[in-house]
Write a protein that holds these residues in place. Structure first.
Motif, PDB file in Angstrom:
ATOM      1  N   GLN A   1       0.814  -1.222   0.000  1.00  0.00           N
ATOM      2  CA  GLN A   1       0.000   0.000   0.000  1.00  0.00           C
ATOM      3  C   GLN A   1       0.845   1.269   0.000  1.00  0.00           C
ATOM      4  O   GLN A   1       0.571   2.233   0.728  1.00  0.00           O
ATOM      5  CB  GLN A   1      -0.954   0.020   1.220  1.00  0.00           C
ATOM      6  CG  GLN A   1      -2.097  -0.971   1.151  1.00  0.00           C
ATOM      7  CD  GLN A   1      -1.653  -2.396   1.463  1.00  0.00           C
ATOM      8  OE1 GLN A   1      -0.988  -2.633   2.474  1.00  0.00           O
ATOM      9  NE2 GLN A   1      -2.005  -3.339   0.605  1.00  0.00           N
ATOM     10  N   GLY A   2       1.901   1.263  -0.817  1.00  0.00           N
ATOM     11  CA  GLY A   2       2.713   2.467  -0.963  1.00  0.00           C
ATOM     12  C   GLY A   2       3.623   2.768   0.205  1.00  0.00           C
ATOM     13  O   GLY A   2       4.083   3.912   0.353  1.00  0.00           O
ATOM     14  N   ASP A   3       3.916   1.771   1.032  1.00  0.00           N
ATOM     15  CA  ASP A   3       4.785   1.977   2.189  1.00  0.00           C
ATOM     16  C   ASP A   3       6.216   2.261   1.730  1.00  0.00           C
ATOM     17  O   ASP A   3       6.878   1.420   1.146  1.00  0.00           O
ATOM     18  CB  ASP A   3       4.759   0.726   3.075  1.00  0.00           C
ATOM     19  CG  ASP A   3       5.674   0.853   4.286  1.00  0.00           C
ATOM     20  OD1 ASP A   3       5.949   1.988   4.713  1.00  0.00           O
ATOM     21  OD2 ASP A   3       6.120  -0.194   4.792  1.00  0.00           O
ATOM     22  N   ARG A   4       6.702   3.456   2.036  1.00  0.00           N
ATOM     23  CA  ARG A   4       8.024   3.864   1.555  1.00  0.00           C
ATOM     24  C   ARG A   4       9.133   3.029   2.172  1.00  0.00           C
ATOM     25  O   ARG A   4      10.139   2.735   1.523  1.00  0.00           O
ATOM     26  CB  ARG A   4       8.257   5.341   1.864  1.00  0.00           C
ATOM     27  CG  ARG A   4       9.413   5.948   1.057  1.00  0.00           C
ATOM     28  CD  ARG A   4       9.763   7.323   1.531  1.00  0.00           C
ATOM     29  NE  ARG A   4      10.566   7.282   2.750  1.00  0.00           N
ATOM     30  CZ  ARG A   4      10.901   8.369   3.449  1.00  0.00           C
ATOM     31  NH1 ARG A   4      10.463   9.557   3.080  1.00  0.00           N
ATOM     32  NH2 ARG A   4      11.661   8.261   4.539  1.00  0.00           N
ATOM     33  N   GLN A   5       8.983   2.639   3.425  1.00  0.00           N
ATOM     34  CA  GLN A   5      10.031   1.865   4.075  1.00  0.00           C
ATOM     35  C   GLN A   5      10.217   0.502   3.416  1.00  0.00           C
ATOM     36  O   GLN A   5      11.341   0.004   3.309  1.00  0.00           O
ATOM     37  CB  GLN A   5       9.723   1.703   5.566  1.00  0.00           C
ATOM     38  CG  GLN A   5       9.884   2.989   6.348  1.00  0.00           C
ATOM     39  CD  GLN A   5       9.727   2.783   7.845  1.00  0.00           C
ATOM     40  OE1 GLN A   5       9.066   1.842   8.285  1.00  0.00           O
ATOM     41  NE2 GLN A   5      10.336   3.668   8.632  1.00  0.00           N
ATOM     42  N   ALA A   6       9.117  -0.095   2.955  1.00  0.00           N
ATOM     43  CA  ALA A   6       9.214  -1.370   2.244  1.00  0.00           C
ATOM     44  C   ALA A   6       9.975  -1.182   0.933  1.00  0.00           C
ATOM     45  O   ALA A   6      10.765  -2.039   0.528  1.00  0.00           O
ATOM     46  CB  ALA A   6       7.820  -1.933   1.981  1.00  0.00           C
ATOM     47  N   VAL A   7       9.735  -0.054   0.280  1.00  0.00           N
ATOM     48  CA  VAL A   7      10.440   0.249  -0.970  1.00  0.00           C
ATOM     49  C   VAL A   7      11.929   0.456  -0.687  1.00  0.00           C
ATOM     50  O   VAL A   7      12.787  -0.066  -1.414  1.00  0.00           O
ATOM     51  CB  VAL A   7       9.842   1.501  -1.648  1.00  0.00           C
ATOM     52  CG1 VAL A   7      10.653   1.864  -2.889  1.00  0.00           C
ATOM     53  CG2 VAL A   7       8.388   1.256  -2.023  1.00  0.00           C
ATOM     54  N   GLU A   8      12.252   1.190   0.362  1.00  0.00           N
ATOM     55  CA  GLU A   8      13.655   1.417   0.706  1.00  0.00           C
ATOM     56  C   GLU A   8      14.378   0.099   0.975  1.00  0.00           C
ATOM     57  O   GLU A   8      15.523  -0.097   0.537  1.00  0.00           O
ATOM     58  CB  GLU A   8      13.750   2.317   1.942  1.00  0.00           C
ATOM     59  CG  GLU A   8      13.382   3.765   1.686  1.00  0.00           C
ATOM     60  CD  GLU A   8      13.566   4.626   2.929  1.00  0.00           C
ATOM     61  OE1 GLU A   8      14.589   4.456   3.618  1.00  0.00           O
ATOM     62  OE2 GLU A   8      12.678   5.447   3.214  1.00  0.00           O
ATOM     63  N   LYS A   9      13.718  -0.806   1.682  1.00  0.00           N
ATOM     64  CA  LYS A   9      14.317  -2.116   1.969  1.00  0.00           C
ATOM     65  C   LYS A   9      14.616  -2.868   0.679  1.00  0.00           C
ATOM     66  O   LYS A   9      15.693  -3.458   0.519  1.00  0.00           O
ATOM     67  CB  LYS A   9      13.384  -2.930   2.860  1.00  0.00           C
ATOM     68  CG  LYS A   9      13.942  -4.295   3.243  1.00  0.00           C
ATOM     69  CD  LYS A   9      12.972  -5.054   4.137  1.00  0.00           C
ATOM     70  CE  LYS A   9      13.516  -6.433   4.478  1.00  0.00           C
ATOM     71  NZ  LYS A   9      12.559  -7.212   5.319  1.00  0.00           N
ATOM     72  N   ALA A  10      13.667  -2.829  -0.262  1.00  0.00           N
ATOM     73  CA  ALA A  10      13.858  -3.516  -1.544  1.00  0.00           C
ATOM     74  C   ALA A  10      15.006  -2.892  -2.330  1.00  0.00           C
ATOM     75  O   ALA A  10      15.781  -3.595  -2.992  1.00  0.00           O
ATOM     76  CB  ALA A  10      12.564  -3.473  -2.360  1.00  0.00           C
ATOM     77  N   ILE A  11      15.127  -1.575  -2.277  1.00  0.00           N
ATOM     78  CA  ILE A  11      16.215  -0.888  -2.979  1.00  0.00           C
ATOM     79  C   ILE A  11      17.566  -1.330  -2.436  1.00  0.00           C
ATOM     80  O   ILE A  11      18.501  -1.629  -3.195  1.00  0.00           O
ATOM     81  CB  ILE A  11      16.054   0.641  -2.852  1.00  0.00           C
ATOM     82  CG1 ILE A  11      14.822   1.122  -3.623  1.00  0.00           C
ATOM     83  CG2 ILE A  11      17.305   1.355  -3.364  1.00  0.00           C
ATOM     84  CD1 ILE A  11      14.441   2.565  -3.341  1.00  0.00           C
ATOM     85  N   LEU A  12      17.691  -1.373  -1.129  1.00  0.00           N
ATOM     86  CA  LEU A  12      18.961  -1.761  -0.514  1.00  0.00           C
ATOM     87  C   LEU A  12      19.308  -3.211  -0.829  1.00  0.00           C
ATOM     88  O   LEU A  12      20.483  -3.539  -1.057  1.00  0.00           O
ATOM     89  CB  LEU A  12      18.891  -1.545   0.999  1.00  0.00           C
ATOM     90  CG  LEU A  12      18.803  -0.083   1.452  1.00  0.00           C
ATOM     91  CD1 LEU A  12      18.670  -0.004   2.962  1.00  0.00           C
ATOM     92  CD2 LEU A  12      20.005   0.719   0.971  1.00  0.00           C
TER      93      LEU A  12
END
Length: 330
Positions: A287-298
């Motif tokens: 649901q657009g959670d930025r922290q989940a996106v940051e984790k995936a980026i790292l």
């Protein structure tokens, strides 16, 4: 962000659309099948991705396409990202465009905080321009460039060097850029995606081009860098610069500081590899959670390769990758 080879990642190239109003021969097939709207990230989703990258240390964002300015309501994204410039969180927001929509958007881009743009322009000859782009109108592009300069945007011209198509114009293109206060960057054609012509026939080494230009221009190595892949040469006493992007003849991966995200949310750690992370899935599942996106980026960053291995197959005319350049974000 630091990759496995010690390179600091501070630069995001973000494709906002796979669509384009041109069909340049080296970039895409004439009868391209574009993505359905549901596959493409919304402008809100694109902004969430950008904020995640900014939170992890990205300082420069380049919007690309396709042609970014054909994306509906694109200025809402540009304006929202421009606020990070005003706050000093982002050092630079810029874009690469074919120039077809610049006359319409130049003033809005400047107001949003953009100060420098790249315009893809491979020839100044009207008939040749139409041949290379298949659909383009050079007068429209030239008016757009003039409009951009009038509002204060600094312009760098990107020219793909194509043997047998525009190799006889490179010297005159440099002269035109010098006279009009613009820098020029030359780019070797890259073996990405199936197109309708043989890339081996198109390929032109920029080392050979540099040698030819040196007969008429004083070219000296420059320390100037923009954070991109180009190496720069100072052009005599003109104050202008000539950039060289040489993925085929001179690998530049040792200084790579960038990641690429497609308009569908695929994060590519390298232009020359197919390995990617599906950030759209992460966005929509969380649901657009930025922290989940940051984790995936790292997590993705740990898979960034040391270099690409571009080759052109002269016999079978097969690209190194099936993915078109317009899909990855130019």
């Amino acid at each position: 962000m630091i990759d496995p080879f010690g390179r600091h990642i501070t630069y995001l190239r973000l494709s906002v659309t796979d669509r384009c109003d041109f069909r340049c021969q080296y970039c895409m097939a004439e009868n391209m099948q574009f993505l359905p709207k549901s596959d493409v990230l919304s402008l809100e989703e694109l902004e969430i991705l950008c904020t995640a990258f900014i939170a992890r240390g990205v300082k420069k964002i380049r919007l690309t396409g396709g042609e970014p300015l054909v994306r509906k309501n694109i200025m809402s994204l540009v304006n929202n990202l421009g606020r990070y410039l005003q706050d000093g969180i982002l050092d630079e927001l810029t874009l690469t465009t074919n120039g077809s929509q610049l006359e319409k958007y130049a003033d809005d881009l400047y107001r949003a905080g953009i100060r420098r743009i790249n315009v893809s322009l491979d020839t100044l000859d009207e008939a040749k321009f139409r041949h290379i782009t298949r659909w383009g109108q050079i007068d429209k592009v030239l008016r757009g460039i003039q409009a951009a300069q009038e509002v204060g945007l600094s312009i760098k011209i990107n020219m793909v060097a194509l043997k047998g198509l525009n190799d006889d114009e490179i010297d005159s293109m440099l002269g035109w850029c010098v006279r009009n206060g613009m820098d020029l960057t030359l780019i070797e054609t890259m073996p990405l995606g199936e197109i309708d012509v043989n890339r081996h026939d198109q390929y032109l080494s920029l080392q050979d081009v540099r040698d030819e230009l040196s007969a008429n221009w004083q070219l000296t190595e420059s320390e100037y860098r923009t954070g991109g892949p180009a190496r720069y040469l100072a052009v005599g006493e003109t104050g202008r610069k000539l950039g060289l992007i040489t993925p085929m003849s001179h690998n530049f991966c040792d200084s790579c500081n960038r990641l690429r995200v497609t308009c569908t949310g695929e994060l590519y750690m390298c232009l020359g590899h197919d390995d990617n992370i599906d950030l759209r899935k992460v966005l929509r599942n969380h649901q657009g959670d930025r922290q989940a996106v940051e984790k995936a980026i790292l997590e993705a960053l740990t898979r960034k390769p040391e270099r690409h291995y571009f080759t052109i197959d002269p016999e079978n005319n097969r690209p190194t990758l099936e993915r078109h350049m317009s899909m990855t974000g130019g």
